[in-house]
Design a protein around this motif. Structure first.
Motif, PDB file in Angstrom:
ATOM      1  N   THR A 149       4.095 113.499  22.973  1.00 45.27           N
ATOM      2  CA  THR A 149       4.787 114.418  22.379  1.00 45.27           C
ATOM      3  C   THR A 149       5.565 115.447  22.928  1.00 45.27           C
ATOM      4  OG1 THR A 149       2.563 114.890  21.475  1.00 45.27           O
ATOM      5  CG2 THR A 149       3.589 113.407  20.213  1.00 45.27           C
ATOM      6  N   TRP A 181      14.185 103.179  19.861  1.00 41.13           N
ATOM      7  CA  TRP A 181      15.285 103.701  19.238  1.00 41.13           C
ATOM      8  C   TRP A 181      16.463 103.327  19.892  1.00 41.13           C
ATOM      9  CZ3 TRP A 181      17.314 109.024  18.901  1.00 41.13           C
ATOM     10  CH2 TRP A 181      18.354 109.656  18.953  1.00 41.13           C
ATOM     11  N   GLU A 222       6.141 109.396  27.173  1.00 46.88           N
ATOM     12  CA  GLU A 222       5.441 108.602  26.010  1.00 46.88           C
ATOM     13  C   GLU A 222       4.798 109.564  25.050  1.00 46.88           C
ATOM     14  OE1 GLU A 222       1.587 106.749  27.550  1.00 46.88           O
ATOM     15  OE2 GLU A 222       2.535 105.857  26.199  1.00 46.88           O
ATOM     16  N   THR A 228      14.433 112.030  26.449  1.00 50.82           N
ATOM     17  CA  THR A 228      13.401 112.088  26.123  1.00 50.82           C
ATOM     18  C   THR A 228      13.078 110.446  24.604  1.00 50.82           C
ATOM     19  OG1 THR A 228      13.934 113.408  24.075  1.00 50.82           O
ATOM     20  CG2 THR A 228      13.331 114.314  26.401  1.00 50.82           C
ATOM     21  N   ALA A 229      14.296 109.736  23.976  1.00 51.12           N
ATOM     22  CA  ALA A 229      14.499 109.111  22.657  1.00 51.12           C
ATOM     23  C   ALA A 229      12.634 108.201  23.203  1.00 51.12           C
ATOM     24  CB  ALA A 229      15.612 107.912  23.074  1.00 51.12           C
ATOM     25  N   ASP A 230      12.442 107.951  21.884  1.00 47.94           N
ATOM     26  CA  ASP A 230      11.379 106.171  21.437  1.00 47.94           C
ATOM     27  C   ASP A 230      12.170 105.529  21.866  1.00 47.94           C
ATOM     28  OD1 ASP A 230       9.198 105.832  18.787  1.00 47.94           O
ATOM     29  OD2 ASP A 230      10.217 104.205  20.455  1.00 47.94           O
ATOM     30  N   ALA A 239       7.908 109.112  10.651  1.00 45.39           N
ATOM     31  CA  ALA A 239       6.790 109.750  11.735  1.00 45.39           C
ATOM     32  C   ALA A 239       5.824 110.195  10.968  1.00 45.39           C
ATOM     33  CB  ALA A 239       7.346 110.023  12.536  1.00 45.39           C
ATOM     34  N   ARG A 268      11.713 107.765  12.879  1.00 51.11           N
ATOM     35  CA  ARG A 268      11.128 108.368  14.149  1.00 51.11           C
ATOM     36  C   ARG A 268      11.102 108.389  14.946  1.00 51.11           C
ATOM     37  NH1 ARG A 268       5.924 103.959  15.907  1.00 51.11           N
ATOM     38  NH2 ARG A 268       7.641 103.980  17.441  1.00 51.11           N
ATOM     39  N   SER A 269      12.458 108.604  15.263  1.00 52.40           N
ATOM     40  CA  SER A 269      13.795 108.629  15.834  1.00 52.40           C
ATOM     41  C   SER A 269      14.025 110.302  15.128  1.00 52.40           C
ATOM     42  CB  SER A 269      14.896 108.310  15.836  1.00 52.40           C
ATOM     43  OG  SER A 269      15.945 107.935  14.474  1.00 52.40           O
ATOM     44  N   GLY A 318      16.353 104.545  23.442  1.00 55.16           N
ATOM     45  CA  GLY A 318      15.952 104.300  24.141  1.00 55.16           C
ATOM     46  C   GLY A 318      16.194 102.861  25.135  1.00 55.16           C
TER      47      GLY A 318
END
Ligand code: 7RM
Length: 413
Positions: A114, A90, A112, A85-87, A412, A387-388, A93
Motif C-alpha cells: 500500500t 485490474w 504489491e 502502481t495498479a492492482d 476496497a 480496488r482500482s 495491471g
C-alpha cells in the motif's frame, strides 16, 4: 512463508513455491498461438447487475498493449525504469504491468504493498531508490497524496522522473497541477490516458513531447484510433459541445465478445449508435477539438432539466483550497427531479463548519453556475471505492436517498 503467518495446508493439494520453482527448467519454449486464440477473460463489475466477462484474444491485444506502452510513455527500454502502481488484477495491471512492459523488454518496478506502509512517503522512497523514470498511477492516489501534504514527496529525490501517467477516472485539473508540480518537478509531461477493460489498451491520450497538454483533458485519440463525441441522434457534435464518447473504427485490442453472451455484447456496445462503439462515458470537445471525459453516462445528473456532469462538480469542489476529495451523486428530488448531493473529504487541518459548507456551495455556484450548486454537502472521512480506486456512486446514492446500502463485496474499504 514470506509472511511468516500460520497458513491452512492441505497435503496433496498445496505446494511450497520455493520447492516447485527450484525444480523447474530455466529454459522455456514459447507456445505459438493463433492471433484470435483467447488470451484472458476479465470480469467488469458494472454498476448494476450481472458482471460482464470481457474476452480478449492474443494478437491484437498484444499489438496494442505493446504499441501504446511504447508510444504513450515514450519508453526507452535500455534506460527507463518504469513503474505502474495498479492492482495487477485490474485491466491496467494486465496491460501495463504484464503484457505491454514484458513485450517491450522494459525494466520495471512491481509493487504489491500500500502507499502508506510503513510510511506515507513509500512511493517516493521507491522512486528515489530505483531511479524510476516513468510513473503510471491513478487520480485517486494523487488526491490521497495531496491530502497527506506536499512536505512528504519533498523529502525525496524525484529528479529521475521524466514522464507521468494517469488512468482510471477523469483527473481534476487541481490534482493534475499538483502531480506536475510536486511529483514531476514542474517539467514532466503528464499523459492522461483514457481507456477501458473493453478497449484492452490506451485509446485517448496526449503523447509526451508531442502534445501540448491541458490539465484535465485526455485530448486526442492515438494514431490509429478513431474517437469522437455524438449527440442523442448520433450526430457528431461541433467543437465546444458535449455528448457521448464513441469509437468509430475497430482497433486491435477490442474486446471480442462478452463471454457466453454475444447478444449482450451487441446490445451493450453496438446498439446505441449504429456502427459505432458506445463507451458509456459522457464527453465534450473543447474549442480546439480536444476531448474532456465527464464520467459515466449513468452518473450524469438531471437537475431541473439540465444535464450536469458529476466530474465537473467534483472538480469544482476539489478546486477549493479546503477540499481534498469529493464524490457527487444525483438523488431523487420531488421538485427538481434530481438534486446534487456532494460528499467531501477536507484537507488536513481544515475543520468542518456550517459556514464552510455554505462557502463550498457558493464556490461551485461561482465556478459552474447556480444550477450546479449542491443541494446538500456531507463532510466525510472516507469514500467507498473499488480496488482500482473508482468511487462507488451507487452506494452514495443509496445513502443520499436514505436507503440501506446494497452489495459491498467488491469494495476496497
Ligand atoms: C483503464 C480503466 C473504464 C472507465 C471508463 C471511464 C473511466 C478510465 C479515464 C477515465 C476519464 C481517464 N478501465 N476512465 N480512464 N475517465 N479519464 N483517463 O480504468 O474498465 O476499469 O474503467 O474508467 O469512465 O469508461 S476500467
Amino acid at each position: 512463508r514470506r509472511t511468516e503467518q500460520e497458513i491452512p495446508w492441505t497435503e496433496g493439494r498445496d505446494v511450497w513455491w520455493h520447492e516447485i520453482t527450484a525444480r523447474q527448467s530455466t529454459e522455456h519454449t514459447p507456445e505459438a498461438h493463433e492471433a484470435e486464440h483467447p488470451l484472458f477473460i476479465l470480469y467488469t463489475s458494472g454498476t448494476t447487475g450481472k458482471p460482464k466477462g470481457i474476452l480478449h484474444t492474443s494478437g491484437g491485444y498484444l499489438t496494442q498493449a505493446g504499441y501504446t506502452h511504447h508510444a504513450v510513455f515514450d519508453l526507452k527500454p535500455a534506460t527507463d525504469v518504469y513503474w505502474c502502481t495498479a492492482d495487477i488484477g485490474w485491466v491496467t495491471g494486465h496491460s501495463y504491468i504484464v503484457y505491454g512492459p514484458l513485450a517491450n523488454g522494459a525494466t520495471q518496478v512491481i509493487y504489491e504493498g500500500t502507499p502508506d506502509t510503513p510510511h506515507q512517503g513509500r512511493f517516493w522512497e521507491i522512486v528515489q531508490k530505483y531511479g524510476v523514470t516513468i510513473l503510471y498511477t491513478a487520480p485517486t492516489a494523487i488526491r490521497t497524496f495531496m491530502k497527506w501534504g506536499d512536505d512528504i514527496p519533498a523529502k525525496f529525490d524525484l529528479s529521475s522522473l521524466r514522464v507521468l501517467g494517469s488512468v482510471g477516472e477523469p483527473i481534476n485539473p487541481e490534482a493534475w497541477i499538483w502531480y506536475r508540480e510536486h511529483i514531476g518537478g514542474g517539467t514532466c509531461p503528464i499523459v492522461d490516458t483514457w481507456w477501458q477493460t473493453e478497449t484492452g489498451a490506451i485509446m485517448i491520450s496526449p503523447l509526451p513531447g508531442v502534445t501540448e497538454t491541458k490539465p484535465g483533458s485526455a485530448q486526442r485519440a492515438l494514431p490509429g484510433i478513431a474517437a469522437t463525441v455524438v449527440d442523442d441522434e448520433a450526430n457528431e457534435v461541433p467543437n465546444g459541445s458535449g455528448g457521448y464518447l464513441v469509437l468509430t473504427e475497430p482497433w486491435p485490442s477490442m474486446l471480442r465478445t462478452i463471454w457466453g453472451d454475444d447478444q449482450r455484447y451487441v446490445d451493450t456496445y453496438w446498439s446505441r449508435f449504429q456502427g459505432r462503439y458506445f463507451a458509456g462515458d459522457g464527453a465534450k470537445k473543447d474549442e480546439d477539438g480536444d476531448i474532456w471525459l465527464l464520467g459515466r453516462v449513468d452518473d450524469v445528473m438531471l437537475v431541473s432539466g439540465h444535464n450536469i456532469s458529476t466530474t465537473e462538480v467534483e472538480s469544482a469542489l476539489v478546486g477549493h483550497p479546503s477540499v481534498a476529495e469529493s464524490a457527487v451523486v444525483g438523488a431523487t428530488d420531488v421538485t427538481t427531479g434530481q438534486a446534487i448531493v456532494a460528499f467531501v473529504i477536507l484537507r488536513g487541518g481544515v475543520t468542518e463548519s456550517p459556514e464552510l459548507v455554505e462557502e463550498l456551495r457558493a464556490h461551485v455556484g461561482r465556478t459552474l453556475g447556480p444550477i450546479a450548486k449542491p443541494k446538500q454537502i456531507k463532510v466525510v472521512g472516507e469514500l467507498p471505492k473499488t480496488r482500482s480506486g473508482k468511487i462507488m456512486r451507487r452506494l452514495l446514492r443509496d445513502i443520499a436517498e436514505g436507503r440501506e446500502v446494497g452489495d459491498t463485496t467488491t469494495l476496497a474499504d
